[in-house]
Design an enzyme around this catalytic site. Structure first.
Site, PDB file in Angstrom:
ATOM      1  CG  ASP A  33       0.911   5.676  -0.709  1.00 45.96           C
ATOM      2  OD1 ASP A  33       0.919   5.222  -1.811  1.00 45.96           O
ATOM      3  OD2 ASP A  33       1.919   6.199   0.110  1.00 45.96           O
ATOM      4  CD  GLU A  84       0.726   1.600  -2.931  1.00 46.16           C
ATOM      5  OE1 GLU A  84       1.627   1.641  -4.166  1.00 46.16           O
ATOM      6  OE2 GLU A  84       1.278   2.366  -1.948  1.00 46.16           O
TER       7      GLU A  84
END
Length: 752
Positions: free
Chosen positions: A344, A380
């Site tokens: 993330d 990401e």
């Protein structure tokens, strides 16, 4: 209680069968106390750690074993202006704790800052309001568990939430719904295998907490991007009554998924922690060694640098923070048997001074690590800081969530002008983003929807977000949805609107599964899941976020359609090439990919520059897959022709001549099947080369090259359908001699 010196390694609490070694890093501490708790009465016993090696405080306690609850109190300077925030009144979780019992109960005692007196320290004892770590038993019978190690180019990812996927499934035992055990239920695994899923990407399962403001409003951090324990599986997803049963249950889930050939990828949040900014609670890292674990402003150490929007950023320049990240990754691979990670806001881990640096220490550590470098690594590739959008800029070994793919595919199907050039690049694997760094098409994880944003059903049903239930006046969530409601906002009884929405969903799915790269499907999209227009359901632990299995029967055709597309991709390597297209001729003289306009001519510069053009044909040369297969044999496939029509009206496409194929079988048509003809779905069994077909407005056709007919055979002989696929009238699978051979070979390979 006997207290032995113990060792400084490994960090955390390690049971060896006779006792437990405890080790905690803190360079800033003056004293460290290990706090032991009795699960029954909650009584606290403190053991001072007197052994210190390399700033690691440690001891060994004979007779202490699995189930023991513990935490720490760290005595040291409280000097925020110098970056230090020690406070022995606060019970602290072990950064290396492998299990957590209980939840945070919000109270002022959790905070070191006094309201209205930022320079004063709060001395309220936080222990009554804190969860505790639990000593775990590392032993587990993995039997013959082996990681599936599915090659990237054969991977199909299914992004899912452990709780939301199974909570409403009527065939999952009630006590297991919403848990690791529920995800391991045969009915869930059967659904995944039927879809052709090779990897589940689980939203955060590291121990996390809900923010104070959410709890005060009766909501929770449903998504889980608020980690407080990087080695502990979240206890809220466990069906076990044991204080550390979540560890065994997680391992059992992995073992069951592996047995079905499904990999487990974890969405991990190493960019920040749940302690938020300077006014946040003191739960772990802040009270242990604030400056070692958090990124502070070099000019003002009292200020946290925030590249995540969550108040703090983990200090990926610090050896201790980097060690924690790498130790955590290795633990999940070696002890928990997971197969990869999705990072993330990964750009936050690559910031050296201020800018994102692809040569950052974190990448160096991953590159040289013999364990971490061998699993799937997905970034990401952005954060919320300046210059944080880094799609296409991660180093080798890494794949990326391709946000540019998502945006472009959405733009094409909602009718945005001038999208064809970028659409072609995204469909072909995004070589413009990844080839220069030595990567291949699998560096692109392609997706149209994910947890963050609209579901697929909502993408075609809403022009704007509807996040009112979040209690933020619909101000949260992005306004850049690139969605189109097909003529009505939200639910509609208009048959034309409903039919168009269904066709648009199929268009997105066909585009996704026929694109080069790694396809990722959002859980429930194959079942028509809606979030009622919410594009930011992070705090909705409610039917808004849960997969509605009771409603799934209404969308059985869509699930069949998705499974058929996955099977088509699996059967034909032309859709999952391991190398980028070259544009050069292959055996037979045709180039590996040819872009055609609807008239059948190759696209010219003028065609690409035509802003209003929304239709395109793509010829994929099955003879041009030159790299060997997994067993060393050359890979060959059929030629395919993809006809994309994003116009509102039907467009006539001229099919290529006999130099491309002797004829064409219609494999997929996303439009309504009621057409004249003699073959399945209304299409002739073979469309002659050089003829023309009318492609319905906003639809896709996929055609496969037909073999030359044998002497005396009719090219228009009726097609036979195979398997359960006819339930969905929009998928047409024609069976002929070479397909029978292909299926037989696939079955033999699976059996071996």
């Amino acid at each position: 209680m006997r207290v032995w010196p113990g060792t400084a390694y490994p960090l955390g609490a390690t049971w060896d069968g006779s006792g437990t070694n405890f080790a905690l890093f803190s360079e800033v501490a003056d004293r460290v106390e290990l706090c032991l708790f009795s699960p029954g009465d909650g009584g606290e016993r403190r053991v001072e750690l007197t052994e210190v090696d390399g700033f690691v405080w440690h001891c060994y306690l004979p007779g202490v074993g699995p189930g023991q609850h513990y935490g720490y109190r760290v005595h040291g300077p409280y000097a925020p202006d110098r970056g230090h925030r020690c406070n022995a009144a606060k019970l602290l979780l072990d950064p290396y704790g492998k299990a957590v019992a209980g939840q945070v109960r919000w109270h002022e005692a959790l905070f070191s800052l006094r309201p209205g007196a930022p320079e004063a320290i709060s001395t309220g004892d936080s222990a009554p309001f804190m969860p505790r770590n639990v000593v775990t038993n590392p032993y587990f019978d993995w039997a013959d568990d082996r990681p599936p190690r599915t090659p990237y180019h054969e991977t199909v990812i299914y992004e899912a939430h452990v709780r939301g996927l199974t909570l409403r499934h009527p065939e999952v035992p009630p006590g297991q719904r919403g848990t690791y055990a529920g995800l391991a239920c045969p009915v869930i695994i059967d659904h995944l295998t039927r879809l052709g899923v090779t990897a589940v990407e689980l939203m955060p399962v590291h121990q996390f907490i809900s923010e104070r403001q959410l709890a005060a409003g009766g909501r929770s951090n449903y998504w889980g991007y608020n980690t407080i324990g990087f080695l502990a599986p979240h206890n809220g997803y466990s069906s076990s009554a044991e204080p550390h049963g979540q560890v065994t249950e997680f391992k059992s889930m992995v073992k069951a998924l592996h047995a079905a050939g499904i990999e487990v990828i974890l969405d991990v949040v190493y960019n920040h922690t749940a302690e938020a900014g300077a006014s946040g609670p003191t739960l772990s890292f802040r009270g242990i060694d604030n400056a070692a674990y958090y990124r502070l402003d070099d000019g003002d150490p009292g200020v946290y640098l925030d590249y995540t929007g969550c108040g703090n950023s983990l200090n990926a320049r610090s050896p201790q923070a980097l060690q924690l990240i790498m130790d955590s990754l290795r633990y999940w691979i070696l002890d928990m048997h997971v197969d990869g990670f999705r990072f993330d806001l990964a750009a936050a881990l690559a910031r050296q001074l201020q800018d994102v640096d692809r040569l950052a220490a974190f990448f160096d550590l991953v590159q040289q690590d013999p364990v971490v470098s061998q699993v799937k690594l997905i970034a990401e590739p952005w954060d919320v800081g300046e210059g944080g959008y880094q799609v296409g800029r991660f180093p080798p070994l890494w794949s990326e969530w391709n946000g540019k793919y998502r945006d472009c595919i959405r733009d094409l199907w909602r009718g945005e002008p001038a999208t064809l050039p970028e659409f072609a690049r995204r469909l072909a694997g995004s070589s413009d983003l990844y080839e220069t760094s030595g990567r291949r098409p699998v560096a692109s994880v392609n997706y149209v929807t994910c947890h963050d944003g609209f579901t697929l059903a909502d993408l075609v049903s809403y022009n704007g977000k509807h996040n009112e239930a979040n209690g933020e006046d619909n101000q949260d969530g992005t306004d850049d949805n690139r969605s189109w409601n097909c003529g009505a906002e939200g639910p509609s009884d208009d048959p034309a609107v409903r039919e168009l929405r269904a066709r648009q969903v199929r268009n997105f799915l066909v585009t996704l599964f026929c694109s080069q790269g790694v396809p990722m499907l959002l859980a429930g999209d194959e079942l028509g899941r809606t979030q009622q227009g919410s594009n930011n359901a992070y705090c909705q632990d409610s039917p808004v976020s849960w997969v509605d299995w009771e409603n799934a029967a209404k969308y059985a055709d869509l699930a069949d359609f998705t499974a058929a597309l996955s099977a088509l991709r699996r059967a034909h390597p032309v859709f999952r090439r391991r190398r980028f297209f070259s544009g050069h001729p292959a055996p037979g003289g045709l180039r590996d990919i040819i872009w055609l306009n609807p008239s059948g001519r190759e696209m010219t510069d003028a065609d690409w520059r035509t802003a209003h053009a929304r239709s395109l044909a793509v010829f994929l040369n099955g003879d041009a897959i030159t790299e060997p297969g997994n067993r060393g044999e050359p890979v060959r496939d059929k030629h395919f022709l993809l006809l994309f029509n994003a116009h509102s009206d039907a467009v006539r496409f001229a099919l290529p001549g006999a130099d491309h194929a002797d004829g064409w079988h219609v494999v997929v048509d996303t439009a309504a099947p009621s057409r004249p003809g003699t073959g399945a779905g209304g299409w002739p069994a073979v469309l002659p080369s050089g003829t023309a077909v009318d492609v319905t407005g906003r639809s896709v056709m996929v055609l496969r090259a037909a073999d030359a007919p044998a002497d005396g055979a009719s090219p228009a002989s009726p097609a036979r359908t195979v398997g359960p696929l006819p339930r969905c009238p929009c998928v047409i699978i024609t069976q002929h001699q070479d397909l029978d051979t292909d299926v037989g070979a696939m079955r033999r390979q699976l059996a071996s």
